[in-house]
Enzyme design. Structure first.
Site, PDB file in Angstrom:
ATOM      1  N   ASP A  18     -10.058  -2.649  10.518  1.00 28.72           N
ATOM      2  CA  ASP A  18     -10.932  -1.694  11.202  1.00 28.72           C
ATOM      3  C   ASP A  18     -10.488  -0.261  10.924  1.00 28.72           C
ATOM      4  O   ASP A  18      -9.298   0.004  10.725  1.00 28.72           O
ATOM      5  CB  ASP A  18     -10.895  -1.987  12.718  1.00 28.72           C
ATOM      6  CG  ASP A  18     -12.061  -1.341  13.442  1.00 28.72           C
ATOM      7  OD1 ASP A  18     -13.015  -0.878  12.778  1.00 28.72           O
ATOM      8  OD2 ASP A  18     -12.023  -1.272  14.686  1.00 28.72           O
ATOM      9  N   HIS A  35     -14.840   2.363   3.144  1.00 25.75           N
ATOM     10  CA  HIS A  35     -14.815   0.938   2.774  1.00 25.75           C
ATOM     11  C   HIS A  35     -14.215   0.766   1.380  1.00 25.75           C
ATOM     12  O   HIS A  35     -13.463  -0.174   1.131  1.00 25.75           O
ATOM     13  CB  HIS A  35     -16.231   0.345   2.803  1.00 25.75           C
ATOM     14  CG  HIS A  35     -16.853   0.345   4.169  1.00 25.75           C
ATOM     15  ND1 HIS A  35     -16.176  -0.089   5.299  1.00 25.75           N
ATOM     16  CD2 HIS A  35     -18.082   0.712   4.608  1.00 25.75           C
ATOM     17  CE1 HIS A  35     -16.973   0.011   6.345  1.00 25.75           C
ATOM     18  NE2 HIS A  35     -18.124   0.510   5.960  1.00 25.75           N
ATOM     19  N   LEU A 129      -1.253 -18.841  -2.864  1.00 26.26           N
ATOM     20  CA  LEU A 129      -1.725 -18.125  -1.671  1.00 26.26           C
ATOM     21  C   LEU A 129      -3.154 -18.577  -1.419  1.00 26.26           C
ATOM     22  O   LEU A 129      -3.969 -18.601  -2.350  1.00 26.26           O
ATOM     23  CB  LEU A 129      -1.694 -16.597  -1.900  1.00 26.26           C
ATOM     24  CG  LEU A 129      -2.430 -15.735  -0.860  1.00 26.26           C
ATOM     25  CD1 LEU A 129      -1.777 -15.860   0.524  1.00 26.26           C
ATOM     26  CD2 LEU A 129      -2.423 -14.258  -1.276  1.00 26.26           C
TER      27      LEU A 129
HETATM   28  C1  FPP Z   1     -14.416  -1.940   9.681  1.00 22.76           C
HETATM   29  O1  FPP Z   1     -14.308  -0.537   9.584  1.00 22.76           O
HETATM   30  C2  FPP Z   1     -14.532  -2.597   8.407  1.00 22.76           C
HETATM   31  C3  FPP Z   1     -15.594  -3.339   7.994  1.00 22.76           C
HETATM   32  C4  FPP Z   1     -16.805  -3.539   8.782  1.00 22.76           C
HETATM   33  C5  FPP Z   1     -15.643  -4.001   6.725  1.00 22.76           C
HETATM   34  C6  FPP Z   1     -14.356  -4.434   6.093  1.00 22.76           C
HETATM   35  C7  FPP Z   1     -14.518  -4.201   4.678  1.00 22.76           C
HETATM   36  C8  FPP Z   1     -13.591  -3.747   3.849  1.00 22.76           C
HETATM   37  C9  FPP Z   1     -12.190  -3.500   4.193  1.00 22.76           C
HETATM   38  C10 FPP Z   1     -14.019  -3.422   2.488  1.00 22.76           C
HETATM   39  C11 FPP Z   1     -13.721  -4.313   1.428  1.00 22.76           C
HETATM   40  C12 FPP Z   1     -13.363  -5.712   1.718  1.00 22.76           C
HETATM   41  C13 FPP Z   1     -13.057  -6.565   0.731  1.00 22.76           C
HETATM   42  C14 FPP Z   1     -12.675  -7.952   1.034  1.00 22.76           C
HETATM   43  C15 FPP Z   1     -13.092  -6.119  -0.646  1.00 22.76           C
HETATM   44  P1  FPP Z   1     -15.391   0.322  10.377  1.00 22.76           P
HETATM   45  O2  FPP Z   1     -16.455   0.666   9.431  1.00 22.76           O
HETATM   46  O3  FPP Z   1     -15.862  -0.410  11.599  1.00 22.76           O
HETATM   47  O4  FPP Z   1     -14.553   1.571  10.772  1.00 22.76           O
HETATM   48  P2  FPP Z   1     -14.768   2.501  12.079  1.00 22.76           P
HETATM   49  O5  FPP Z   1     -14.402   1.691  13.270  1.00 22.76           O
HETATM   50  O6  FPP Z   1     -13.809   3.612  11.822  1.00 22.76           O
HETATM   51  O7  FPP Z   1     -16.201   2.947  12.063  1.00 22.76           O
END
Ligand code: FPP
Length: 248
Positions: A18, A35, A129
């Site tokens: 997150d 992201h 893994l």
């Molecule tokens: C939360 O941050 C993250 C996500 C909803 C998506 C997770 C995705 C990635 C880490 C990108 C790539 C993943 C892979 C497997 C290549 P948020 O957008 O909710 O952040 P915020 O709380 O600051 O708004």
């Protein structure tokens, strides 16, 4: 330097990644930039687990709830996953990493799902893994699906209702045959489980950090492992009982 005891490593680490959006906002960039940088953290943490010989890692990449985000962000996330699955496959093969998918295949864009299936098939023979990507995943939905599958087995005479135990029920989940997570990490300073691995997290140690996911790299992962190694896992027993068992 972090002192990690190789004999006390978690077998299974699960991560709620997150904070990508906030990381981007702090830099006056759009959320997608966060992201993208988050994908670099994914790569680094996967490498770390492989190096440390942690056998199971599960990452929450796209939740059932993530569909509610603006369409442009949802599309960008699928695009990113699509690219990631293609670009990382050679390294997964080289490092003998087995990729699996947990989550609902229905709804995943066809192109992404094909890449996912290709990567899963190409890595099926590896076990150094076990990397699971939770994509279009929801913990409640997974439990309901498992209950339905068990009900079908009862209806078709393969089981009696009384056969159901926690162990048997676990076999109907996407994570059948995986050990339960020992450690769940959540970045971005929130203290929620957000519909992630609800059944499997029963005895997991929870580690939360203010660090935003794109900043969560090897050092931050080592810090989480160090913290985990300082915990006493009691599984409902008293501290004295656990100490006696460890001494024997
Ligand atoms: C939360 O941050 C993250 C996500 C909803 C998506 C997770 C995705 C990635 C880490 C990108 C790539 C993943 C892979 C497997 C290549 P948020 O957008 O909710 O952040 P915020 O709380 O600051 O708004």
């Amino acid at each position: 330097m972090y002192r990690i005891d190789p004999n006390k490593l978690p077998r299974h680490v699960a991560i709620i990644m997150d904070g990508n959006g906030r990381w981007a906002r702090q830099r006056l960039r759009n959320r997608v930039f966060g992201h993208e940088e988050g994908a670099n953290s994914v790569r680094e943490v996967v490498r770390c687990c492989r190096k440390l010989e942690i056998p199971y890692l599960t990452l929450y990449a796209f939740s059932k709830e993530n569909w509610q985000r603006p369409l442009t962000e949802v599309s960008a996330l699928w695009h990113l996953l699509n690219r990631f699955l293609e670009s990382e496959l050679p390294e997964m093969v080289d490092k003998e990493i087995r990729l699996r998918h947990i989550g609902d295949p229905d709804g995943i864009p066809e192109e992404v799902f094909k890449k996912l299936q290709t990567a899963v098939a190409h890595t099926a023979g590896f076990d150094k893994l076990n990397l699971s990507l939770a994509i279009n995943y929801g913990g409640r939905q997974e439990i309901v699906r498992a209950a339905r599958l068990f009900a079908i087995d009862v209806q078709e005479g393969r089981h009696q209702p009384g056969d159901l135990t926690s162990e048997l029920f676990s076999n109907y989940l996407f994570t059948a045959q995986y050990p339960d997570p020992d450690l769940i990490i959540r970045t971005g300073g929130e203290y929620r489980v957000s519909n992630f691995l609800l059944w499997q997290l029963a005895y997991a140690e929870l580690y939360t950090t203010e660090i935003l996911w794109p900043d969560f790299r090897e050092n931050q992962f080592m810090e989480a492992l160090t913290d985990y190694q300082g915990r006493e896992r009691r599984f409902g027993k008293t501290g004295d009982q656990v100490k006696r068992e460890l001494a024997n």
